[in-house]
Design a protein around this motif. Structure first.
Motif, PDB file in Angstrom:
ATOM      1  N   PRO A  19       0.789  -1.426   0.131  1.00 27.02           N
ATOM      2  CA  PRO A  19       0.177   0.441   0.110  1.00 27.02           C
ATOM      3  C   PRO A  19       0.705   1.232  -0.465  1.00 27.02           C
ATOM      4  CG  PRO A  19       0.324  -1.286   2.343  1.00 27.02           C
ATOM      5  CD  PRO A  19       0.581  -1.703   0.735  1.00 27.02           C
ATOM      6  N   LYS A  23       1.768   2.338  -6.802  1.00 20.69           N
ATOM      7  CA  LYS A  23       1.401   1.581  -8.184  1.00 20.69           C
ATOM      8  C   LYS A  23       0.295   2.525  -9.186  1.00 20.69           C
ATOM      9  CE  LYS A  23      -0.933  -1.268  -5.423  1.00 20.69           C
ATOM     10  NZ  LYS A  23       0.126  -0.945  -4.124  1.00 20.69           N
ATOM     11  N   SER A  41      -8.212  -2.503  -9.263  1.00 18.67           N
ATOM     12  CA  SER A  41      -9.088  -3.216  -8.486  1.00 18.67           C
ATOM     13  C   SER A  41      -8.931  -2.063  -6.736  1.00 18.67           C
ATOM     14  CB  SER A  41      -8.162  -4.199  -8.163  1.00 18.67           C
ATOM     15  OG  SER A  41      -7.477  -4.601  -7.307  1.00 18.67           O
ATOM     16  N   LEU A  45     -13.692  -1.071  -6.661  1.00 16.58           N
ATOM     17  CA  LEU A  45     -13.968  -1.472  -5.570  1.00 16.58           C
ATOM     18  C   LEU A  45     -14.649  -0.155  -4.368  1.00 16.58           C
ATOM     19  CD1 LEU A  45     -11.870  -4.005  -3.507  1.00 16.58           C
ATOM     20  CD2 LEU A  45     -13.958  -4.321  -4.676  1.00 16.58           C
ATOM     21  N   ARG A  46     -14.158   1.246  -5.277  1.00 14.80           N
ATOM     22  CA  ARG A  46     -14.375   2.105  -4.309  1.00 14.80           C
ATOM     23  C   ARG A  46     -15.642   2.914  -5.251  1.00 14.80           C
ATOM     24  NH1 ARG A  46      -8.815   2.070  -2.602  1.00 14.80           N
ATOM     25  NH2 ARG A  46      -8.101   2.584  -4.558  1.00 14.80           N
ATOM     26  N   MET A  63     -13.057  -2.610   3.600  1.00 20.78           N
ATOM     27  CA  MET A  63     -12.148  -2.028   3.123  1.00 20.78           C
ATOM     28  C   MET A  63     -11.384  -0.851   4.452  1.00 20.78           C
ATOM     29  SD  MET A  63     -13.388  -1.423  -0.712  1.00 20.78           S
ATOM     30  CE  MET A  63     -12.020   0.180  -1.559  1.00 20.78           C
ATOM     31  N   GLU A  67      -9.112  -5.357   5.221  1.00 15.11           N
ATOM     32  CA  GLU A  67      -8.895  -6.956   4.680  1.00 15.11           C
ATOM     33  C   GLU A  67      -9.225  -7.323   3.363  1.00 15.11           C
ATOM     34  OE1 GLU A  67     -12.289  -8.410   7.716  1.00 15.11           O
ATOM     35  OE2 GLU A  67     -11.450  -7.791   9.692  1.00 15.11           O
ATOM     36  N   LEU A  68      -8.812  -8.334   2.887  1.00 14.50           N
ATOM     37  CA  LEU A  68      -9.266  -8.138   1.036  1.00 14.50           C
ATOM     38  C   LEU A  68     -10.744  -8.749   1.275  1.00 14.50           C
ATOM     39  CD1 LEU A  68      -6.492 -10.330  -0.024  1.00 14.50           C
ATOM     40  CD2 LEU A  68      -6.726  -8.093   0.474  1.00 14.50           C
ATOM     41  N   VAL A  69     -11.241  -8.524   0.649  1.00 11.99           N
ATOM     42  CA  VAL A  69     -12.829  -8.824  -0.108  1.00 11.99           C
ATOM     43  C   VAL A  69     -12.606  -9.663  -1.008  1.00 11.99           C
ATOM     44  CG1 VAL A  69     -14.156  -7.445  -2.099  1.00 11.99           C
ATOM     45  CG2 VAL A  69     -13.051  -6.532  -0.491  1.00 11.99           C
ATOM     46  N   GLY A  96      -3.126  -3.801  -8.493  1.00 11.26           N
ATOM     47  CA  GLY A  96      -3.446  -4.162  -6.788  1.00 11.26           C
ATOM     48  C   GLY A  96      -4.516  -5.263  -7.180  1.00 11.26           C
ATOM     49  N   ARG A  99      -3.720 -10.643  -5.093  1.00  6.81           N
ATOM     50  CA  ARG A  99      -3.705 -10.072  -3.396  1.00  6.81           C
ATOM     51  C   ARG A  99      -3.166 -10.944  -3.408  1.00  6.81           C
ATOM     52  NH1 ARG A  99      -4.256  -4.329  -3.242  1.00  6.81           N
ATOM     53  NH2 ARG A  99      -4.931  -3.843  -1.432  1.00  6.81           N
ATOM     54  N   ARG A 140      -9.676   8.707   1.753  1.00  2.00           N
ATOM     55  CA  ARG A 140     -10.195   6.821   1.622  1.00  2.00           C
ATOM     56  C   ARG A 140      -9.655   7.623   3.353  1.00  2.00           C
ATOM     57  NH1 ARG A 140      -5.923   4.199  -2.012  1.00  2.00           N
ATOM     58  NH2 ARG A 140      -6.004   2.270  -0.703  1.00  2.00           N
ATOM     59  N   ARG A 151      -3.796  -2.849   6.525  1.00  2.00           N
ATOM     60  CA  ARG A 151      -2.640  -3.076   4.881  1.00  2.00           C
ATOM     61  C   ARG A 151      -1.203  -3.420   4.789  1.00  2.00           C
ATOM     62  NH1 ARG A 151      -4.654   2.842   2.844  1.00  2.00           N
ATOM     63  NH2 ARG A 151      -4.117   1.791   1.525  1.00  2.00           N
TER      64      ARG A 151
HETATM   65  N1  LIG Z   1      -7.638  -6.915  -5.225  1.00  2.00           N
HETATM   66  C1  LIG Z   1      -8.216  -6.240  -3.809  1.00  2.00           C
HETATM   67  C2  LIG Z   1      -7.958  -4.625  -3.789  1.00  2.00           C
HETATM   68  C3  LIG Z   1      -8.422  -4.135  -3.314  1.00  2.00           C
HETATM   69  N2  LIG Z   1      -8.612  -4.520  -1.929  1.00  2.00           N
HETATM   70  C4  LIG Z   1      -9.787  -3.477  -0.831  1.00  2.00           C
HETATM   71  O1  LIG Z   1      -9.431  -2.465  -1.442  1.00  2.00           O
HETATM   72  C5  LIG Z   1      -8.686  -1.759  -0.306  1.00  2.00           C
HETATM   73  C6  LIG Z   1      -7.669  -0.348  -0.965  1.00  2.00           C
HETATM   74  O2  LIG Z   1      -7.292  -1.114  -1.877  1.00  2.00           O
HETATM   75  P1  LIG Z   1      -6.023  -0.604  -3.222  1.00  2.00           P
HETATM   76  O3  LIG Z   1      -4.945  -1.118  -4.101  1.00  2.00           O
HETATM   77  O4  LIG Z   1      -6.661   0.647  -3.278  1.00  2.00           O
HETATM   78  O5  LIG Z   1      -4.943   0.509  -1.816  1.00  2.00           O
HETATM   79  P2  LIG Z   1      -3.735  -0.808  -1.138  1.00  2.00           P
HETATM   80  O6  LIG Z   1      -4.238  -1.618  -0.729  1.00  2.00           O
HETATM   81  O7  LIG Z   1      -3.212  -1.220  -1.992  1.00  2.00           O
HETATM   82  O8  LIG Z   1      -2.987   0.318  -0.530  1.00  2.00           O
HETATM   83  C7  LIG Z   1      -7.576  -2.688   0.169  1.00  2.00           C
HETATM   84  O9  LIG Z   1      -7.160  -2.635   1.559  1.00  2.00           O
HETATM   85  C8  LIG Z   1      -8.972  -4.064   0.046  1.00  2.00           C
HETATM   86  O10 LIG Z   1      -9.556  -3.954   1.388  1.00  2.00           O
HETATM   87  C9  LIG Z   1      -9.434  -5.925  -1.821  1.00  2.00           C
HETATM   88  O11 LIG Z   1      -9.973  -6.649  -1.015  1.00  2.00           O
HETATM   89  N3  LIG Z   1      -9.094  -6.696  -3.377  1.00  2.00           N
END
Ligand SMILES: Nc1ccn([C@@H]2O[C@H](COP(=O)(O)OP(=O)(O)O)[C@@H](O)[C@H]2O)c(=O)n1
Ligand SMILES: Nc1nc2c(ncn2[C@@H]2O[C@H](COP(=O)(O)OP(=O)(O)OP(=O)(O)O)[C@@H](O)[C@H]2O)c(=O)[nH]1
Ligand SMILES: [Mg+2]
Length: 196
Positions: A19, A23, A41, A45-46, A63, A67-69, A96, A99, A140, A151
């Motif tokens: 995180p 990226k 990704s 999700l956002r 999020m 945790e992971l979706v 992203g 994961r 965020r 994370r």
């Molecule tokens: N492939 C993914 C990407 C994001 N996420 C969720 O979305 C949040 C934010 O993702 P992001 O890629 O923007 O950020 P980082 O966690 O890499 O900082 C993550 O902490 C997860 O909760 C996920 O579960 N699976």
């Protein structure tokens, strides 16, 4: 029986990194120079969360905790976004995702095999610093100290093994992400140019 290659007309490039490793920042520059389609990704999700849908509400809770979706949810969203761009795109930057190793395996089964994995590498200390700074303006809900720590932990536990998995295939290029955005991008561009 020989297995048919899925979607050979597209180039798939994964970006993996902790995180705040940068990226999203690098993807913007790659889009500008190479015209690939950026699929983050996290951004997908956002967007679902912002829509206010029932599914979005469940995602927001996951999020916020860092945790992971569930795998199927994320992969479905990536697939939908790809289909929407398939007519005009030659290649996709998948930011992203994966994961965890299982997400990588499912991507290959359902979509296709990547030609490159850009491993955007920064020290934990650097990532925390960048995210705390980003948190001042990003809005965020996961850019706060407690969630950042979760994370990061999850990144080291679940995502780093993804890099080892693709190293076995010889498609990983490690990018040192401690420098300036342009210094990082020159390494990224070299890796992409080596594909041709
Ligand atoms: N492939 C993914 C990407 C994001 N996420 C969720 O979305 C949040 C934010 O993702 P992001 O890629 O923007 O950020 P980082 O966690 O890499 O900082 C993550 O902490 C997860 O909760 C996920 O579960 N699976
Ligand atoms: N010094 C420096 N700062 C960077 C670099 N890349 C990104 N940043 C900063 O670090 C922060 C995080 O960058 P992002 O591109 O959002 O990182 P990300 O890996 O997409 O992060 P997640 O969305 O949390 O996964 C941003 O505020 C950027 O301005 C870099 O190469 N050098
Ligand atoms: Mg990002």
């Amino acid at each position: 029986k020989k297995k048919k290659k899925k979607n050979p007309q597209f180039t798939f490039i994964h970006l993996a990194g902790g995180p705040g490793s940068g990226k999203g920042t690098q993807c913007e520059k790659v889009v500008a120079k190479y015209g690939f389609t950026h699929l983050s990704s996290g951004d997908l999700l956002r967007a679902e969360v912002s829509s206010g849908s029932e599914r979005g509400k469940q995602l927001a809770a996951i999020m916020e905790k860092g945790e992971l979706v569930p795998l199927d949810t994320v992969l479905d969203m990536i697939k939908e976004a790809m289909i929407a761009k398939a007519d005009t795109s030659k290649g996709f930057l998948i930011d992203g995702y994966p994961r965890e190793v299982r997400q990588g395996e499912e991507f290959e089964k359902k979509i296709g095999a990547p030609s490159l994995l850009l491993y955007i590498d920064a020290k934990a200390e650097t990532m925390v610093k960048r995210l705390m700074k980003r948190g001042e303006t990003s809005g965020r809900t996961d850019d706060n100290e407690e969630t950042i720590k979760k994370r990061l932990d999850l990144y080291y536990k679940a995502t780093e093994p993804v890099i080892a998995f693709y190293e076995g295939r010889g498609i990983v290029r490690k990018i040192d992400s401690e420098g300036s955005v342009d210094q990082v991008f020159s390494q990224v561009a070299k890796a992409i140019d080596s594909l041709k």
